[in-house]
Design a protein around this motif. Structure first.
Motif, PDB file in Angstrom:
ATOM      1  N   ASP A 101       0.855  -1.193   0.000  1.00 42.80           N
ATOM      2  CA  ASP A 101       0.000   0.000   0.000  1.00 42.80           C
ATOM      3  C   ASP A 101       0.886   1.237   0.000  1.00 42.80           C
ATOM      4  OD1 ASP A 101      -2.294  -1.616   0.253  1.00 42.80           O
ATOM      5  OD2 ASP A 101      -2.036  -1.696   2.432  1.00 42.80           O
ATOM      6  N   TYR A 102       0.726   2.075  -1.033  1.00 46.50           N
ATOM      7  CA  TYR A 102       1.521   3.300  -1.134  1.00 46.50           C
ATOM      8  C   TYR A 102       0.695   4.366  -1.833  1.00 46.50           C
ATOM      9  CZ  TYR A 102       5.194   6.567  -2.519  1.00 46.50           C
ATOM     10  OH  TYR A 102       5.947   7.695  -2.708  1.00 46.50           O
TER      11      TYR A 102
ATOM     12  N   VAL B 234       3.238   0.493   3.203  1.00 46.84           N
ATOM     13  CA  VAL B 234       2.925  -0.629   4.086  1.00 46.84           C
ATOM     14  C   VAL B 234       3.008  -1.928   3.299  1.00 46.84           C
ATOM     15  CG1 VAL B 234       1.179  -1.652   5.601  1.00 46.84           C
ATOM     16  CG2 VAL B 234       1.402   0.831   5.482  1.00 46.84           C
ATOM     17  N   LEU B 235       3.727  -2.891   3.870  1.00 44.60           N
ATOM     18  CA  LEU B 235       3.789  -4.240   3.316  1.00 44.60           C
ATOM     19  C   LEU B 235       2.785  -5.097   4.073  1.00 44.60           C
ATOM     20  CD1 LEU B 235       7.673  -4.721   3.181  1.00 44.60           C
ATOM     21  CD2 LEU B 235       6.168  -3.961   1.343  1.00 44.60           C
ATOM     22  N   HIS B 236       1.938  -5.844   3.367  1.00 43.79           N
ATOM     23  CA  HIS B 236       0.917  -6.680   3.984  1.00 43.79           C
ATOM     24  C   HIS B 236       1.104  -8.089   3.430  1.00 43.79           C
ATOM     25  CE1 HIS B 236      -3.645  -7.492   4.662  1.00 43.79           C
ATOM     26  NE2 HIS B 236      -2.911  -7.997   5.623  1.00 43.79           N
ATOM     27  N   ALA B 237       1.399  -9.049   4.317  1.00 40.35           N
ATOM     28  CA  ALA B 237       1.723 -10.395   3.856  1.00 40.35           C
ATOM     29  C   ALA B 237       1.084 -11.459   4.746  1.00 40.35           C
ATOM     30  CB  ALA B 237       3.233 -10.592   3.824  1.00 40.35           C
ATOM     31  N   GLN B 238       1.090 -12.685   4.220  1.00 41.64           N
ATOM     32  CA  GLN B 238       0.491 -13.828   4.903  1.00 41.64           C
ATOM     33  C   GLN B 238       1.249 -14.192   6.181  1.00 41.64           C
ATOM     34  OE1 GLN B 238      -2.179 -15.285   3.272  1.00 41.64           O
ATOM     35  NE2 GLN B 238      -2.575 -16.597   5.016  1.00 41.64           N
TER      36      GLN B 238
ATOM     37  N   LEU C 227       0.194 -10.226   8.498  1.00 48.44           N
ATOM     38  CA  LEU C 227       1.101  -9.249   9.110  1.00 48.44           C
ATOM     39  C   LEU C 227       1.175  -7.989   8.252  1.00 48.44           C
ATOM     40  CD1 LEU C 227       4.106 -11.545  10.074  1.00 48.44           C
ATOM     41  CD2 LEU C 227       2.468 -10.529  11.623  1.00 48.44           C
ATOM     42  N   ARG C 228       1.337  -6.864   8.926  1.00 50.86           N
ATOM     43  CA  ARG C 228       1.560  -5.577   8.258  1.00 50.86           C
ATOM     44  C   ARG C 228       2.848  -4.975   8.809  1.00 50.86           C
ATOM     45  NH1 ARG C 228      -2.521  -3.169   5.415  1.00 50.86           N
ATOM     46  NH2 ARG C 228      -4.586  -4.011   5.710  1.00 50.86           N
TER      47      ARG C 228
END
Length: 166
Positions: free
Chosen positions: A43-44, A52-56, A95-96
């Motif tokens: 997200d940018y 923001v990095l959003h991952a499993q 996780l973010r």
């Protein structure tokens, strides 16, 4: 009276290059086999100083960071100016992680740079904090070049740029 020469010490990243690097990273993540069918988002908002990095899970988050870091390096965005936050738990067990882009020298680091320059006992070099930059002036260009060499030799935790050399 001799005219003073000066230069500015600044830091920052070109936000357009950051946006391009993130777009390239998004494309690579969308095409990679190990990211198929799992949560993997970046997200940018253009022009902001964070993304923001959003991952499993932790593994996917670290893999996403590696892709983003490669793209940033390819676009000449200094990795030292990217500050990773701690991963936070999000909905669905994901996780973010927020990554902040450092765009100016923090006042504490600027004061340390000024103190370092004063402690080196240059004959006529003067350093002062001006907003989020440090201006160094001296009548001698040779002395200014020595200041640049000495400041570059230190690790300040951020990528420094030396400009406006007059």
């Amino acid at each position: 009276m001799a005219k003073d020469e000066s230069f500015d010490i600044t830091t920052g990243a070109d936000l357009m290059e950051v946006a391009n690097a993130i777009n390239q990273a998004r494309k690579e993540i969308a095409n990679r086999f190990d990211f198929k069918g799992v949560v993997a988002e970046i997200d940018y908002d253009h022009g902001t100083t964070r993304f923001v990095l959003h991952a499993q899970d932790d593994y996917k988050l670290e893999a996403m960071w590696q892709v983003v870091a490669q793209r940033m390096v390819a676009r000449n965005v200094p990795l030292k100016n990217l500050v990773r936050g701690t991963p936070q738990k999000a909905s669905g067990g994901t996780l973010r992680q927020e990554v902040t882009i450092v765009q100016g020298i923090e006042p504490e680091i600027a004061r340390k740079i000024v103190k370092f320059i004063r402690d080196q006992k240059y004959k006529k070099a003067q350093a002062q904090v001006q907003g989020d930059a440090v201006r160094v002036s001296s009548p001698s260009r040779d002395e200014l070049q020595q200041v640049i060499r000495d400041v570059k030799a230190q690790d300040w935790g951020i990528e420094l740029k030396f400009g406006n050399y007059r």
